[in-house]
Design an enzyme around this catalytic site. Structure first.
Site, PDB file in Angstrom:
ATOM      1  N   GLY A   8      11.380   6.843 -30.956  1.00  9.17           N
ATOM      2  CA  GLY A   8      12.811   7.182 -31.198  1.00  9.17           C
ATOM      3  C   GLY A   8      13.471   8.054 -30.202  1.00  9.17           C
ATOM      4  N   VAL A  13       5.563   8.915 -31.902  1.00 11.50           N
ATOM      5  CA  VAL A  13       4.402   8.871 -32.891  1.00 11.50           C
ATOM      6  C   VAL A  13       3.168   8.090 -32.348  1.00 11.50           C
ATOM      7  CG1 VAL A  13       3.731   8.882 -35.147  1.00 11.50           C
ATOM      8  CG2 VAL A  13       6.112   9.454 -34.460  1.00 11.50           C
ATOM      9  N   ASP A 128      18.457  11.993 -44.006  1.00 11.54           N
ATOM     10  CA  ASP A 128      18.106  10.608 -43.228  1.00 11.54           C
ATOM     11  C   ASP A 128      17.126   9.717 -44.016  1.00 11.54           C
ATOM     12  OD1 ASP A 128      18.576   8.683 -41.211  1.00 11.54           O
ATOM     13  OD2 ASP A 128      16.719   9.705 -40.139  1.00 11.54           O
TER      14      ASP A 128
END
Length: 419
Positions: A8, A13, A128
């Site tokens: 992101g 990750v 979110d």
């Protein structure tokens, strides 16, 4: 680390193995160029505090918080092997042609409610909730599904992840800056203002709309739902949940869940009765695309827009396929190196007006480039505001472990109608 799971704007990750216990974990690593920014660093660590406070099987588990020798903080999280809800839905639609049924919607609503109930009990607003932040924990990876035709297997659980934008109402007021994922963020999140837990009720309603219709909420939701045979009460519930005025929404997530299950117990569920109307076959045209990307682009994507490498301007003969979905919308798609890149948005632009384009391809990262080959965003969506008539060129680089593909569209720009 055994592989990249996703990236992101602020973190990447990775999949890894905890050698102490021999199980897989997920490592969320703050990007190097953000690690020394005190505000971003504090927000990243704040996510760990919130995860530690929320003890629920429906919210991704935090195992540890540490930092590398270069002072990059990282979280050691539960690795959820089933992927996210968006990828799972698309995979099943493409591979088996399955349709969303009432039972599937109830499963999603139940999982979302359990996760948000745990957050809201701690006065935490997620801010979110979206298909990519809902992971699927599979108890029986190869087991039977609910009755031979559902989206989920027996004992599948939804797990809410990414509390990076969450608001802790117990420690601060509801005042907030604009935040959230386009199409799922409540109106009060799109500008600086005040929020409460009903912002997540809005997102939950947007999520169910997306799950059933395959798109974010829009003006034709009721017509499409009823044409597909969904009960009117279900359409009413989604409309209430998506109300601009938050006081008109269900009071909390449990009331919302009760309304969903009640609405879906009425009438005949449409997906079991008749097909939803299908759009007419798209017209197609082809555009040339500059498709080669420097090998460092994947590394640049992991570091954020500022670190991305500019596109190679050489034309390798690849083409972008432009589908005219309707009079106002196009989809630009291109496949290279085993990777597909595609995005959707307005087919024409007006000088001074702002338009939004959205990546629909799946990837580890997306990077948008303007007509000067300058990277402008690594979010799933990007906005364009042309300043003069002519052609606006937009490019999307989709990065996956297999390679990089770049879709390009040249969008005509017209003067405002009254000039």
């Amino acid at each position: 680390m055994t592989g990249l799971v996703g990236t992101g704007g602020f973190a990447a990750v990775y999949r890894a193995v905890d050698e102490r216990v021999g199980s897989e974990v997920a490592i969320k690593l703050l990007a190097d160029h953000h690690s020394l920014d005190p505000d971003i660093r504090e927000r990243f660590i704040h996510e760990a505090r919130l995860l530690r406070r929320v003890n629920s099987p429906h919210v991704v588990r935090l195992y540890d918080l540490d930092e590398t020798e270069r002072r990059q903080p990282f979280l050691v999280l539960e690795y959820v092997a089933g992927g996210n809800l968006e990828a799972h839905r698309l995979r099943l639609l493409r591979s088996t042609g399955r349709r969303v049924r009432r039972e599937d919607v109830v499963t999603v609503a139940r999982g979302v409610t359990a996760a948000l109930r745990a957050l809201h009990a701690e006065r935490i607003v997620h801010r979110d909730l979206s298909p990519t932040n809902l992971l699927i924990r599979q108890r029986h990876v190869d087991g039977p599904d609910q009755d031979g035709g559902g989206f989920f297997q027996i004992d599948d659980e939804l797990v809410l992840a990414d509390l990076g934008l969450s608001k802790d109402l117990a420690a601060s007021s509801g005042l907030t800056a604009a935040a959230g994922t386009y199409g799922f963020a409540a109106p009060e999140q799109r500008v600086a203002g005040t929020i409460d837990e009903r912002a997540d009720v809005y997102a939950a309603s947007a999520l169910l709309t997306w799950f059933v219709l395959g798109r974010e909420p829009g003006a034709d939701d009721r017509a499409e739902l009823e044409a597909a045979g969904w009960p009117s009460a279900f359409a009413d519930l989604l409309a209430r949940g998506l109300a601009t005025d938050r006081t008109a929404r269900p009071a909390d997530i449990d009331v919302w869940h009760d309304d969903v299950t009640s609405a879906l117990a009425l009438g005949e569920p449409g997906p079991g009765a008749r097909e939803a109307p299908q759009p007419s076959l798209p017209r197609r045209r082809r555009q040339r695309a500059m498709a080669a990307v420097a090998g460092a682009v994947a590394v640049g994507a992991a570091l954020g827009v500022g670190g991305a490498t500019l596109l190679d301007r050489g034309d390798d003969g690849a083409t972008t396929d432009i589908e005219e979905l309707d009079d106002d919308t196009i989809r630009a798609s291109m496949t290279a190196d085993g990777t597909e890149s595609s995005f959707e948005g307005p087919a024409r632009l007006i000088v001074g007006d702002t338009a939004t384009y959205r990546a629909v391809s799946e990837g580890a990262a997306w990077i948008w480039y303007d007509e000067t080959f300058t990277p402008v965003s690594d979010s799933r969506t990007v906005t364009a505001t042309p300043r003069s008539e002519g052609v606006f060129t937009l490019r999307l680089a989709t990065v996956t472990p297999d390679g990089v593909a770049v879709a390009t569209a040249e969008i005509p720009v017209h003067a405002p109608p009254d000039t």
